[in-house]
Motif scaffolding. Structure first.
Motif, PDB file in Angstrom:
ATOM      1  N   UNK A 179       0.802  -1.217   0.000  1.00  0.00           N
ATOM      2  CA  UNK A 179       0.000   0.000   0.000  1.00  0.00           C
ATOM      3  C   UNK A 179       0.842   1.278   0.000  1.00  0.00           C
ATOM      4  N   UNK A 180       2.103   1.173  -0.362  1.00  0.00           N
ATOM      5  CA  UNK A 180       2.896   2.381  -0.540  1.00  0.00           C
ATOM      6  C   UNK A 180       2.777   2.846  -1.985  1.00  0.00           C
ATOM      7  N   UNK A 181       2.931   4.164  -2.189  1.00  0.00           N
ATOM      8  CA  UNK A 181       2.800   4.726  -3.532  1.00  0.00           C
ATOM      9  C   UNK A 181       3.980   4.274  -4.385  1.00  0.00           C
ATOM     10  N   UNK A 182       3.692   3.829  -5.575  1.00  0.00           N
ATOM     11  CA  UNK A 182       4.712   3.432  -6.535  1.00  0.00           C
ATOM     12  C   UNK A 182       5.377   4.695  -7.077  1.00  0.00           C
ATOM     13  N   UNK A 183       6.650   4.920  -6.705  1.00  0.00           N
ATOM     14  CA  UNK A 183       7.350   6.141  -7.094  1.00  0.00           C
ATOM     15  C   UNK A 183       7.513   6.242  -8.604  1.00  0.00           C
ATOM     16  N   UNK A 184       7.643   5.090  -9.279  1.00  0.00           N
ATOM     17  CA  UNK A 184       7.772   5.126 -10.740  1.00  0.00           C
ATOM     18  C   UNK A 184       6.484   5.673 -11.366  1.00  0.00           C
ATOM     19  N   UNK A 185       5.348   5.264 -10.831  1.00  0.00           N
ATOM     20  CA  UNK A 185       4.076   5.804 -11.336  1.00  0.00           C
ATOM     21  C   UNK A 185       3.948   7.281 -11.029  1.00  0.00           C
ATOM     22  N   UNK A 186       4.340   7.665  -9.802  1.00  0.00           N
ATOM     23  CA  UNK A 186       4.210   9.052  -9.400  1.00  0.00           C
ATOM     24  C   UNK A 186       5.084   9.949 -10.280  1.00  0.00           C
ATOM     25  N   UNK A 187       6.227   9.427 -10.709  1.00  0.00           N
ATOM     26  CA  UNK A 187       7.113  10.222 -11.542  1.00  0.00           C
ATOM     27  C   UNK A 187       6.519  10.444 -12.924  1.00  0.00           C
ATOM     28  N   UNK A 188       5.917   9.399 -13.491  1.00  0.00           N
ATOM     29  CA  UNK A 188       5.347   9.527 -14.838  1.00  0.00           C
ATOM     30  C   UNK A 188       4.030  10.311 -14.831  1.00  0.00           C
ATOM     31  N   UNK A 189       3.254  10.188 -13.769  1.00  0.00           N
ATOM     32  CA  UNK A 189       1.947  10.839 -13.707  1.00  0.00           C
ATOM     33  C   UNK A 189       1.989  12.099 -12.873  1.00  0.00           C
ATOM     34  N   UNK A 190       3.202  12.630 -12.600  1.00  0.00           N
ATOM     35  CA  UNK A 190       3.328  13.770 -11.702  1.00  0.00           C
ATOM     36  C   UNK A 190       2.562  14.991 -12.229  1.00  0.00           C
ATOM     37  N   UNK A 191       2.664  15.257 -13.526  1.00  0.00           N
ATOM     38  CA  UNK A 191       2.027  16.447 -14.079  1.00  0.00           C
ATOM     39  C   UNK A 191       0.507  16.357 -13.939  1.00  0.00           C
ATOM     40  N   UNK A 192      -0.083  15.197 -14.304  1.00  0.00           N
ATOM     41  CA  UNK A 192      -1.532  15.044 -14.178  1.00  0.00           C
ATOM     42  C   UNK A 192      -1.968  15.100 -12.720  1.00  0.00           C
ATOM     43  N   UNK A 193      -1.150  14.503 -11.851  1.00  0.00           N
ATOM     44  CA  UNK A 193      -1.511  14.465 -10.443  1.00  0.00           C
ATOM     45  C   UNK A 193      -1.476  15.871  -9.833  1.00  0.00           C
ATOM     46  N   UNK A 194      -0.462  16.644 -10.198  1.00  0.00           N
ATOM     47  CA  UNK A 194      -0.391  18.022  -9.690  1.00  0.00           C
ATOM     48  C   UNK A 194      -1.571  18.847 -10.199  1.00  0.00           C
ATOM     49  N   UNK A 195      -1.973  18.633 -11.451  1.00  0.00           N
ATOM     50  CA  UNK A 195      -3.120  19.365 -11.995  1.00  0.00           C
ATOM     51  C   UNK A 195      -4.389  19.005 -11.250  1.00  0.00           C
ATOM     52  N   UNK A 196      -4.514  17.718 -10.887  1.00  0.00           N
ATOM     53  CA  UNK A 196      -5.694  17.280 -10.130  1.00  0.00           C
ATOM     54  C   UNK A 196      -5.707  17.930  -8.759  1.00  0.00           C
ATOM     55  N   UNK A 197      -4.573  17.963  -8.088  1.00  0.00           N
ATOM     56  CA  UNK A 197      -4.521  18.551  -6.752  1.00  0.00           C
ATOM     57  C   UNK A 197      -4.785  20.049  -6.810  1.00  0.00           C
ATOM     58  N   UNK A 198      -4.229  20.725  -7.822  1.00  0.00           N
ATOM     59  CA  UNK A 198      -4.443  22.176  -7.944  1.00  0.00           C
ATOM     60  C   UNK A 198      -5.928  22.482  -8.159  1.00  0.00           C
ATOM     61  N   UNK A 199      -6.579  21.683  -9.012  1.00  0.00           N
ATOM     62  CA  UNK A 199      -8.007  21.903  -9.253  1.00  0.00           C
ATOM     63  C   UNK A 199      -8.813  21.668  -7.992  1.00  0.00           C
ATOM     64  N   UNK A 200      -8.412  20.662  -7.195  1.00  0.00           N
ATOM     65  CA  UNK A 200      -9.130  20.402  -5.945  1.00  0.00           C
ATOM     66  C   UNK A 200      -8.938  21.546  -4.954  1.00  0.00           C
ATOM     67  N   UNK A 201      -7.711  22.076  -4.894  1.00  0.00           N
ATOM     68  CA  UNK A 201      -7.468  23.201  -3.985  1.00  0.00           C
ATOM     69  C   UNK A 201      -8.264  24.436  -4.398  1.00  0.00           C
ATOM     70  N   UNK A 202      -8.301  24.714  -5.677  1.00  0.00           N
ATOM     71  CA  UNK A 202      -9.070  25.869  -6.147  1.00  0.00           C
ATOM     72  C   UNK A 202     -10.557  25.701  -5.863  1.00  0.00           C
ATOM     73  N   UNK A 203     -11.035  24.490  -5.994  1.00  0.00           N
ATOM     74  CA  UNK A 203     -12.464  24.246  -5.741  1.00  0.00           C
ATOM     75  C   UNK A 203     -12.799  24.472  -4.282  1.00  0.00           C
ATOM     76  N   UNK A 204     -11.893  24.048  -3.402  1.00  0.00           N
ATOM     77  CA  UNK A 204     -12.152  24.234  -1.971  1.00  0.00           C
ATOM     78  C   UNK A 204     -12.070  25.707  -1.579  1.00  0.00           C
ATOM     79  N   UNK A 205     -11.191  26.459  -2.262  1.00  0.00           N
ATOM     80  CA  UNK A 205     -11.012  27.870  -1.917  1.00  0.00           C
ATOM     81  C   UNK A 205     -12.101  28.751  -2.490  1.00  0.00           C
ATOM     82  N   UNK A 206     -12.831  28.282  -3.502  1.00  0.00           N
ATOM     83  CA  UNK A 206     -13.860  29.095  -4.145  1.00  0.00           C
ATOM     84  C   UNK A 206     -15.172  28.933  -3.389  1.00  0.00           C
ATOM     85  N   UNK A 207     -15.866  29.995  -3.029  1.00  0.00           N
ATOM     86  CA  UNK A 207     -17.181  29.867  -2.364  1.00  0.00           C
ATOM     87  C   UNK A 207     -18.169  29.102  -3.241  1.00  0.00           C
TER      88      UNK A 207
END
Length: 322
Positions: A28-56
């Motif tokens: 159940x640990x994160x596969x670092x090889x996957x995280x490296x290849x999907x880093x850009x998509x994952x960061x975009x997902x997190x940024x969108x989630x943060x913006x959604x939480x910050x928006x009323x």
């Protein structure tokens, strides 16, 4: 943004299943090889989630509705077959039918020429012919055959039968036109095509045709069954035969021993299974036809069952489909 570790792992697992790439190891640990290849998509997902939480809640832009693109076409064109069922046309048909029935009342024998008349035997000649030798049985059969081959109806009786037949046809003519149309006219068929890359489930198509329009399902009849359902013509005058006593007894016995049809038994209706592909039709000044087409795959299509459409007056040019 999920704050709990287990929730985070669940989100990553869902991402992995969606992307089709392993994102978690067996412990159940994160596969670092996957995280490296999907880093850009994952960061975009997190940024969108943060913006959604910050928006009323009230300031969030509305999600645009999903575009469903469907194309409705007629299969093989739309056949137009005019049928004149006006009161004037029906009256003309009844008059012609009565004329044909009463035509058998007119004598059809051709005039006899003088030469043919001279060749026929005269009553005085018959007296000089040798008497045929017939047994009592042969003479009885001869008399019986002559009686049976005589039409038992008078001319007045036959005219009464014709009048009753025409009256029955007049009452059933409108239904007869509908029955014949359901069995003989070419049905209108439509096709619904899915122009998207989405799988559409449980698609229902509803057509509304305004005007003096009636829609019917197509039907088929057995080869020995009347398509129109109209009564049969009376037996032509002069061709009816008297039934012998034996025939009358046989007919009566058949009538008493006739078994009821299967549909008369209590359990017969439970054997009927409705066909879900048959359209649901509502007539009443206009026609509403509802089809249950089921699932339509991406870029696929579904053909609806054909229906017969009868227009008493020219239908309106606008036919709505939902």
């Amino acid at each position: 943004m999920p704050q709990d570790g287990d929730v985070m792992l669940a989100v990553i697992a869902a991402w992995s299943a969606w992307a089709g790439e392993p994102s978690l190891l067996n412990d159940n640990r994160i596969n670092l090889a996957w995280l490296k290849t999907a880093r850009r998509e994952w960061d975009a997902l997190l940024t969108a989630a943060q913006d959604e939480r910050a928006t009323p809640q009230g300031d969030r832009p509305e999600t645009p509705p999903l575009q469903i693109v469907l194309q409705l076409t007629a299969v093989g064109g739309t056949p137009l077959q005019p049928v004149d069922s006006s009161p004037v046309s029906q009256e003309a048909w009844l008059e012609e039918e009565q004329r044909q029935c009463e035509a058998t009342l007119q004598p059809t024998s051709a005039p006899t020429s003088s030469s043919e008349a001279g060749m026929k035997l005269q009553p005085s000649d018959v007296a000089h012919l040798p008497a045929p030798r017939l047994t009592i049985g042969e003479l009885t059969a001869l008399i019986q055959r002559h009686v049976e081959e005589t039409d038992p109806r008078s001319e007045q009786d036959y005219r009464a039968q014709v009048q009753q037949y025409i009256a029955q046809c007049s009452e059933q003519l409108a239904t007869a036109v509908r029955r014949a149309a359901q069995a003989r006219l070419t049905p209108v068929r439509v096709r619904l095509t899915n122009r998207t890359n989405l799988n559409l489930r449980d698609v229902e198509l509803r057509l509304y045709i305004p005007g003096e329009v009636d829609a019917y399902r197509t039907v088929s009849y057995a080869s020995n069954e009347s398509v129109t359902g109209l009564p049969t013509r009376p037996t032509p005058f002069g061709s009816a035969r008297r039934k012998s006593i034996f025939q009358q007894a046989v007919t009566a016995s058949i009538g008493m021993t006739t078994t009821p049809g299967l549909s008369n038994f209590p359990g017969a209706r439970s054997l009927y299974v409705p066909d879900p592909s048959l359209p649901d039709i509502v007539n009443g000044g206009s026609a509403t036809i509802t089809y249950q087409l089921g699932d339509i795959r991406p870029q696929g299509h579904a053909d609806a069952r054909g229906v017969i459409i009868l227009a008493s007056a020219p239908a309106a040019p606008l036919i709505t489909a939902t």
